[in-house]
Design a protein around this motif. Sequence first.
Motif, mmCIF file in Angstrom:
data_model
loop_
_atom_site.group_PDB
_atom_site.id
_atom_site.type_symbol
_atom_site.label_atom_id
_atom_site.label_comp_id
_atom_site.label_asym_id
_atom_site.label_seq_id
_atom_site.Cartn_x
_atom_site.Cartn_y
_atom_site.Cartn_z
ATOM 1 N N UNK A 1 3.542 -0.779 4.041
ATOM 2 C CA UNK A 1 3.096 0.571 3.690
ATOM 3 C C UNK A 1 4.316 1.416 3.334
ATOM 4 N N UNK A 2 4.304 1.951 2.125
ATOM 5 C CA UNK A 2 5.371 2.839 1.664
ATOM 6 C C UNK A 2 4.866 4.280 1.764
ATOM 7 N N UNK A 3 5.585 5.090 2.509
ATOM 8 C CA UNK A 3 5.184 6.482 2.643
ATOM 9 C C UNK A 3 6.402 7.353 2.939
ATOM 10 N N UNK A 4 6.233 8.654 2.837
ATOM 11 C CA UNK A 4 7.346 9.554 3.087
ATOM 12 C C UNK A 4 7.728 9.598 4.560
ATOM 13 N N UNK A 5 9.013 9.808 4.807
ATOM 14 C CA UNK A 5 9.480 9.875 6.183
ATOM 15 C C UNK A 5 8.903 11.036 6.958
ATOM 16 N N UNK A 6 8.348 12.036 6.239
ATOM 17 C CA UNK A 6 7.791 13.213 6.900
ATOM 18 C C UNK A 6 6.284 13.087 7.141
ATOM 19 N N UNK A 7 5.667 11.977 6.724
ATOM 20 C CA UNK A 7 4.221 11.812 6.883
ATOM 21 C C UNK A 7 3.897 11.083 8.185
ATOM 22 N N UNK B 1 15.638 4.921 -2.104
ATOM 23 C CA UNK B 1 14.913 5.082 -3.360
ATOM 24 C C UNK B 1 13.726 6.034 -3.201
ATOM 25 N N UNK B 2 13.254 6.566 -4.336
ATOM 26 C CA UNK B 2 12.000 7.313 -4.306
ATOM 27 C C UNK B 2 10.838 6.326 -4.236
ATOM 28 N N UNK B 3 9.641 6.854 -4.042
ATOM 29 C CA UNK B 3 8.478 5.984 -3.827
ATOM 30 C C UNK B 3 8.218 5.075 -5.024
ATOM 31 N N UNK C 1 0.844 -1.188 0.000
ATOM 32 C CA UNK C 1 0.000 0.000 0.000
ATOM 33 C C UNK C 1 0.883 1.243 0.000
ATOM 34 N N UNK C 2 0.490 2.221 -0.786
ATOM 35 C CA UNK C 2 1.220 3.491 -0.822
ATOM 36 C C UNK C 2 0.461 4.516 0.004
ATOM 37 N N UNK C 3 1.119 5.109 0.988
ATOM 38 C CA UNK C 3 0.496 6.128 1.815
ATOM 39 C C UNK C 3 0.787 7.506 1.249
ATOM 40 N N UNK C 4 -0.141 8.029 0.447
ATOM 41 C CA UNK C 4 0.107 9.322 -0.184
ATOM 42 C C UNK C 4 -1.132 10.219 -0.171
ATOM 43 N N UNK C 5 -2.222 9.743 0.484
ATOM 44 C CA UNK C 5 -3.458 10.521 0.500
ATOM 45 C C UNK C 5 -3.642 11.181 1.863
ATOM 46 N N UNK C 6 -4.781 11.828 2.085
ATOM 47 C CA UNK C 6 -5.024 12.396 3.409
ATOM 48 C C UNK C 6 -5.305 11.276 4.400
ATOM 49 N N UNK C 7 -5.151 11.567 5.674
ATOM 50 C CA UNK C 7 -5.144 10.514 6.682
ATOM 51 C C UNK C 7 -6.497 9.812 6.804
ATOM 52 N N UNK D 1 9.907 3.786 4.733
ATOM 53 C CA UNK D 1 9.949 5.242 4.640
ATOM 54 C C UNK D 1 10.929 5.695 3.562
ATOM 55 N N UNK D 2 10.459 6.633 2.727
ATOM 56 C CA UNK D 2 11.285 7.197 1.665
ATOM 57 C C UNK D 2 11.580 8.670 1.974
ATOM 58 N N UNK D 3 12.485 9.253 1.237
ATOM 59 C CA UNK D 3 12.706 10.686 1.326
ATOM 60 C C UNK D 3 13.823 11.136 2.249
ATOM 61 N N UNK D 4 14.562 10.193 2.813
ATOM 62 C CA UNK D 4 15.718 10.536 3.667
ATOM 63 C C UNK D 4 15.320 11.381 4.881
ATOM 64 N N UNK D 5 14.083 11.205 5.350
ATOM 65 C CA UNK D 5 13.636 11.922 6.552
ATOM 66 C C UNK D 5 13.441 10.917 7.672
ATOM 67 N N UNK D 6 14.128 11.117 8.797
ATOM 68 C CA UNK D 6 14.018 10.203 9.928
ATOM 69 C C UNK D 6 12.644 10.332 10.574
ATOM 70 N N UNK D 7 12.027 9.214 10.985
ATOM 71 C CA UNK D 7 10.714 9.294 11.631
ATOM 72 C C UNK D 7 10.829 9.929 13.018
ATOM 73 N N UNK D 8 9.727 10.488 13.483
ATOM 74 C CA UNK D 8 9.717 11.078 14.809
ATOM 75 C C UNK D 8 9.778 9.998 15.879
ATOM 76 N N UNK D 9 10.192 10.388 17.057
ATOM 77 C CA UNK D 9 10.359 9.439 18.165
ATOM 78 C C UNK D 9 9.052 8.730 18.496
#
Length: 360
Positions: free
Chosen positions: A266-272, A315-317, A245-251, A289-297
Motif C-alpha cells: 500500500x502506497x500512501x502519504x506519511x500523513x495519512x 519519491x512522489x506517489x 494499492x494506492x491509499x488516496x481515498x477516504x478511509x 510512505x511518501x511525502x517525507x512525513x514520519x509515521x506516528x508512533x
Amino acid sequence: MGVTQQTQKVIVASTEPYSGKSAVLLGLVQRLKQQNLSVAYSKPIGTVWHDEQGGSFARIEDDLRFFVESLNLTEAEVRSPVLFLDPETLAKRLSGEDDINYPQKLKEDLQDIESDIMFVEAPNSLWEGSIFNLSAGKIADTLDAKILLVIPFHDKLLVDSLLTIQQFLGDRLMGVVINKIPPDMIGTAEQQVKPFLEKRGIDVFGMLPADRILRSVNVRELVSRLNADVLCRGDRLDLMVESLTIGAMNVNSALKYFRQRQNMAVVTGGDRTDLQLAALETSTQCLILTGHVAPQEIILNRAEDLEIPILSVDYDTLTTVEIIDQAFDHVRLQEPIKVEVAQELFQKHFDYDRFMQHLS
C-alpha cells in the motif's frame, strides 16, 4: 539415451525478456532428472551477474548459479557464458577491437559435454546477441540444435509473431510454450490459438496460465528499487507482494477496497494515519510512505505487532507506483516458493511425452 550417444541439444529461446524461460527450464530439467536422464545447462551470453572477489576475480552469472543450486547440477554439467553483455564488451565489438569468433568459441566450450540432453538458454529475444553472432537462430545453427520457444500471451495476435518466427527459423523451430495466459483467455488460447497454430505446423507443447505468485515480488526487492528506508520489521523483507494499492481515498472507501485485495503493498502519504491503520488491518505485506512525513508512533507499534514492514521513500506517489509496476513486470524466478509453483504449473500444463517424441 546414454552418454555414449551424442548429446541432444535444445535451445530455449524467447520473444522478449521475462517471458518465462527459467520456469520452463526448471520444469523440464526436473522431469528429465526424474527419468534418470543426465542434463547439462549453458547460457552463452551473461546478462545478469555480480562480481566476486575470491582467490581470483570472478564474474558469476546469476541464472547459472540459480540453476546449479535449484537443480543440483554438478560443475561438469554447466558452462559459464562465453561473454557478458556489459558496456565495455559491447563497445569493443562496435569499434572493431573484438573480432572473436564466438560461435566457434561456444562450440568448443560445449564439445566435451557428456550428458543425455544439453539445454542452452538463448538471450532475451530472438535478435539479441546478433552483434556477436550468438542470436538464438545462430546458436541453433552452430550447435545443429532445435529451438523451444517461450512466448507470453498478450493477446490473440501472438499468432502473427509465431507465423513470422516460423518463416524465419524454419525447421529449427521445435515447438512453442505459450506462457502467462490470463485466466479469462485460457479458453480462447486452447480452443482457437492452439488449433490454429498446429494446423500450420507449429507444435504447442505447453500452455501455462498466469500465476499471481510467479508475478509477485518480495519486499526486499522493492526496498532496493525504491532506495527506501526501512522504518520497522527489517526482518520481514522476504514477504511476497502480489498487488499494489494506492491509499488516496477516504478511509471507508479504502477499507472496502483493501479487503478485496491480497498480499498487497500500500502506497500512501506519511500523513495519512487513518489509511495506514486501515491498511495494517487488511492483507498488507508492506506499507510504503511518501511525502517525507514520519509515521506516528501508533502506526509503528501496530506494524511491529503485525510484523509488517514500513518503508519510507523520497519519491512522489506517481513515481513510486511506476517503479513498483516495473518491478512486477521484471520479476525473476529466485524465491523457493516460485520454484515450487513453476514446477507444479509445468507438470500440469506441459506435454512432456510429446516433447520427448520430438527429441527422439
